[in-house]
Design a protein around this motif. Structure first.
Motif, PDB file in Angstrom:
ATOM      1  N   THR A  43       8.792  -6.826  -1.106  1.00 50.39           N
ATOM      2  CA  THR A  43      10.196  -7.229  -1.242  1.00 50.39           C
ATOM      3  C   THR A  43      10.505  -7.571  -2.692  1.00 50.39           C
ATOM      4  OG1 THR A  43      10.334  -8.002   1.027  1.00 50.39           O
ATOM      5  CG2 THR A  43      11.918  -8.938  -0.533  1.00 50.39           C
ATOM      6  N   LYS A  44       9.615  -8.315  -3.335  1.00 53.07           N
ATOM      7  CA  LYS A  44       9.819  -8.662  -4.746  1.00 53.07           C
ATOM      8  C   LYS A  44       9.807  -7.415  -5.618  1.00 53.07           C
ATOM      9  CE  LYS A  44       7.852 -13.298  -4.430  1.00 53.07           C
ATOM     10  NZ  LYS A  44       6.724 -14.164  -4.807  1.00 53.07           N
ATOM     11  N   LEU A  45       8.909  -6.490  -5.320  1.00 54.93           N
ATOM     12  CA  LEU A  45       8.836  -5.235  -6.067  1.00 54.93           C
ATOM     13  C   LEU A  45      10.133  -4.442  -5.903  1.00 54.93           C
ATOM     14  CD1 LEU A  45       7.125  -3.158  -7.704  1.00 54.93           C
ATOM     15  CD2 LEU A  45       6.371  -2.260  -5.497  1.00 54.93           C
ATOM     16  N   ARG A  46      10.614  -4.319  -4.672  1.00 60.43           N
ATOM     17  CA  ARG A  46      11.863  -3.583  -4.429  1.00 60.43           C
ATOM     18  C   ARG A  46      13.056  -4.268  -5.085  1.00 60.43           C
ATOM     19  NH1 ARG A  46       9.500  -3.099   0.868  1.00 60.43           N
ATOM     20  NH2 ARG A  46       8.751  -0.978   1.139  1.00 60.43           N
ATOM     21  N   ASP A  47      13.079  -5.598  -5.068  1.00 64.77           N
ATOM     22  CA  ASP A  47      14.179  -6.328  -5.710  1.00 64.77           C
ATOM     23  C   ASP A  47      14.238  -6.022  -7.205  1.00 64.77           C
ATOM     24  OD1 ASP A  47      14.932  -7.479  -3.306  1.00 64.77           O
ATOM     25  OD2 ASP A  47      14.053  -9.441  -3.751  1.00 64.77           O
ATOM     26  N   GLU A  48      13.081  -6.031  -7.860  1.00 60.36           N
ATOM     27  CA  GLU A  48      13.048  -5.727  -9.299  1.00 60.36           C
ATOM     28  C   GLU A  48      13.410  -4.269  -9.546  1.00 60.36           C
ATOM     29  OE1 GLU A  48      12.626  -6.190 -13.448  1.00 60.36           O
ATOM     30  OE2 GLU A  48      13.126  -7.528 -11.788  1.00 60.36           O
ATOM     31  N   GLN A 108      14.482   8.455 -10.812  1.00 62.79           N
ATOM     32  CA  GLN A 108      13.636   8.925  -9.721  1.00 62.79           C
ATOM     33  C   GLN A 108      12.295   8.198  -9.721  1.00 62.79           C
ATOM     34  OE1 GLN A 108      14.653  11.082  -7.196  1.00 62.79           O
ATOM     35  NE2 GLN A 108      12.827  10.147  -6.298  1.00 62.79           N
ATOM     36  N   ALA A 109      11.738   7.971 -10.905  1.00 67.66           N
ATOM     37  CA  ALA A 109      10.462   7.244 -11.005  1.00 67.66           C
ATOM     38  C   ALA A 109      10.619   5.823 -10.463  1.00 67.66           C
ATOM     39  CB  ALA A 109       9.972   7.220 -12.446  1.00 67.66           C
ATOM     40  N   LEU A 110      11.771   5.199 -10.711  1.00 71.53           N
ATOM     41  CA  LEU A 110      12.017   3.871 -10.142  1.00 71.53           C
ATOM     42  C   LEU A 110      12.079   3.936  -8.620  1.00 71.53           C
ATOM     43  CD1 LEU A 110      14.696   2.404 -12.591  1.00 71.53           C
ATOM     44  CD2 LEU A 110      12.312   1.679 -12.342  1.00 71.53           C
ATOM     45  N   ARG A 111      12.758   4.941  -8.085  1.00 68.76           N
ATOM     46  CA  ARG A 111      12.841   5.079  -6.630  1.00 68.76           C
ATOM     47  C   ARG A 111      11.462   5.305  -6.011  1.00 68.76           C
ATOM     48  NH1 ARG A 111      16.729   8.713  -8.051  1.00 68.76           N
ATOM     49  NH2 ARG A 111      18.773   7.808  -8.194  1.00 68.76           N
ATOM     50  N   ASP A 112      10.602   6.018  -6.735  1.00 72.90           N
ATOM     51  CA  ASP A 112       9.277   6.360  -6.215  1.00 72.90           C
ATOM     52  C   ASP A 112       8.222   5.276  -6.455  1.00 72.90           C
ATOM     53  OD1 ASP A 112      10.338   8.773  -5.432  1.00 72.90           O
ATOM     54  OD2 ASP A 112       9.565   9.886  -7.163  1.00 72.90           O
ATOM     55  N   ILE A 113       8.572   4.182  -7.121  1.00 75.21           N
ATOM     56  CA  ILE A 113       7.590   3.184  -7.542  1.00 75.21           C
ATOM     57  C   ILE A 113       6.820   2.582  -6.362  1.00 75.21           C
ATOM     58  CG2 ILE A 113       8.926   1.020  -7.555  1.00 75.21           C
ATOM     59  CD1 ILE A 113       6.914   2.271 -10.519  1.00 75.21           C
ATOM     60  N   LEU A 147       4.313  -6.734  -7.756  1.00 75.88           N
ATOM     61  CA  LEU A 147       4.667  -6.806  -9.183  1.00 75.88           C
ATOM     62  C   LEU A 147       3.421  -6.892 -10.058  1.00 75.88           C
ATOM     63  CD1 LEU A 147       7.750  -9.195  -9.046  1.00 75.88           C
ATOM     64  CD2 LEU A 147       7.754  -6.752  -9.539  1.00 75.88           C
ATOM     65  N   ASP A 148       2.299  -7.282  -9.450  1.00 72.88           N
ATOM     66  CA  ASP A 148       1.054  -7.420 -10.208  1.00 72.88           C
ATOM     67  C   ASP A 148       0.398  -6.086 -10.529  1.00 72.88           C
ATOM     68  OD1 ASP A 148       1.301 -10.197 -10.138  1.00 72.88           O
ATOM     69  OD2 ASP A 148       0.201 -10.335  -8.247  1.00 72.88           O
ATOM     70  N   ASP A 149       0.674  -5.050  -9.742  1.00 70.15           N
ATOM     71  CA  ASP A 149      -0.007  -3.776  -9.976  1.00 70.15           C
ATOM     72  C   ASP A 149       0.940  -2.628 -10.309  1.00 70.15           C
ATOM     73  OD1 ASP A 149       1.116  -3.102  -7.537  1.00 70.15           O
ATOM     74  OD2 ASP A 149      -0.750  -2.510  -6.602  1.00 70.15           O
ATOM     75  N   VAL A 150       2.153  -2.947 -10.704  1.00 70.56           N
ATOM     76  CA  VAL A 150       3.134  -1.904 -10.998  1.00 70.56           C
ATOM     77  C   VAL A 150       3.081  -1.498 -12.469  1.00 70.56           C
ATOM     78  CG1 VAL A 150       5.037  -3.508 -11.509  1.00 70.56           C
ATOM     79  CG2 VAL A 150       5.537  -1.224 -10.659  1.00 70.56           C
ATOM     80  N   THR A 151       3.266  -0.220 -12.705  1.00 73.31           N
ATOM     81  CA  THR A 151       3.469   0.300 -14.059  1.00 73.31           C
ATOM     82  C   THR A 151       4.867   0.884 -14.079  1.00 73.31           C
ATOM     83  OG1 THR A 151       1.113   0.844 -14.258  1.00 73.31           O
ATOM     84  CG2 THR A 151       2.629   1.916 -15.809  1.00 73.31           C
ATOM     85  N   TRP A 152       5.761   0.171 -14.734  1.00 68.59           N
ATOM     86  CA  TRP A 152       7.156   0.583 -14.753  1.00 68.59           C
ATOM     87  C   TRP A 152       7.338   1.788 -15.682  1.00 68.59           C
ATOM     88  CZ3 TRP A 152       9.927  -1.313 -11.032  1.00 68.59           C
ATOM     89  CH2 TRP A 152       9.654  -2.587 -10.540  1.00 68.59           C
ATOM     90  N   PRO A 153       8.211   2.716 -15.306  1.00 67.55           N
ATOM     91  CA  PRO A 153       8.510   3.834 -16.207  1.00 67.55           C
ATOM     92  C   PRO A 153       9.283   3.321 -17.423  1.00 67.55           C
ATOM     93  CG  PRO A 153       9.965   3.894 -14.286  1.00 67.55           C
ATOM     94  CD  PRO A 153       8.955   2.787 -14.058  1.00 67.55           C
ATOM     95  N   THR A 154       9.215   4.074 -18.501  1.00 66.64           N
ATOM     96  CA  THR A 154       9.905   3.686 -19.731  1.00 66.64           C
ATOM     97  C   THR A 154      11.366   4.158 -19.653  1.00 66.64           C
ATOM     98  OG1 THR A 154       7.863   3.899 -20.949  1.00 66.64           O
ATOM     99  CG2 THR A 154       9.894   3.892 -22.245  1.00 66.64           C
ATOM    100  N   LYS A 155      12.269   3.230 -19.892  1.00 69.74           N
ATOM    101  CA  LYS A 155      13.696   3.559 -19.854  1.00 69.74           C
ATOM    102  C   LYS A 155      14.042   4.398 -21.071  1.00 69.74           C
ATOM    103  CE  LYS A 155      18.196   1.295 -19.448  1.00 69.74           C
ATOM    104  NZ  LYS A 155      18.868  -0.013 -19.406  1.00 69.74           N
ATOM    105  N   PRO A 156      14.730   5.525 -20.873  1.00 71.57           N
ATOM    106  CA  PRO A 156      15.106   6.387 -22.015  1.00 71.57           C
ATOM    107  C   PRO A 156      16.210   5.766 -22.857  1.00 71.57           C
ATOM    108  CG  PRO A 156      15.876   7.347 -19.935  1.00 71.57           C
ATOM    109  CD  PRO A 156      15.116   6.106 -19.599  1.00 71.57           C
TER     110      PRO A 156
END
Length: 113
Positions: A59-64, A92-97, A104-113
């Motif tokens: 839930t926290k991951l989806r909220d972010e 799309q990378a955000l949707r697929d995260i 939130l501890d194991d996520v690698t966020w995509p780089t915003k263009p």
């Protein structure tokens, strides 16, 4: 300190349990609707606790993720220029995260263009 996660796991692990109290020594007592004490399976509570924690982490991951997507919604508005390939890929990378990350501890966020 009251252990809300364990209390919630005890409640969720047995439909007969209607109330859980944590005693001063840290132990828990559960009661049914008639205020009769109810025993619970500690292994089931441990498993349910892990399940609840995992759900909270997601839930926290989806909220972010949703916050980051909302910050780029203006890219997709009909009155703005077409999105670039990088912007489309970022969104799309955000949707697929949630396909690869579980918290939130194991996520690698995509780089915003």
């Amino acid at each position: 300190m009251y252990d809300l996660t364990k209390s919630a796991a005890i409640l969720a692990s047995n439909s007969n349990i209607k109330l859980v109290r944590q005693l001063d020594d840290g132990s828990f007592v559960a009661f049914d609707e008639n205020e009769q004490e109810v025993a619970w399976d500690d292994e089931a509570v441990t498993a349910k606790r892990a399940e609840l924690q995992s759900a909270e982490d997601m839930t926290k991951l989806r909220d972010e993720r949703n916050r980051l997507l909302a910050a780029t919604d203006h890219w997709a508005m009909s009155d703005t220029p077409d999105m670039t390939t990088e912007q489309i890929n970022y969104r799309q990378a955000l949707r697929d995260i949630t396909n690869s990350a579980t918290s939130l501890d194991d996520v690698t966020w995509p780089t915003k263009p």
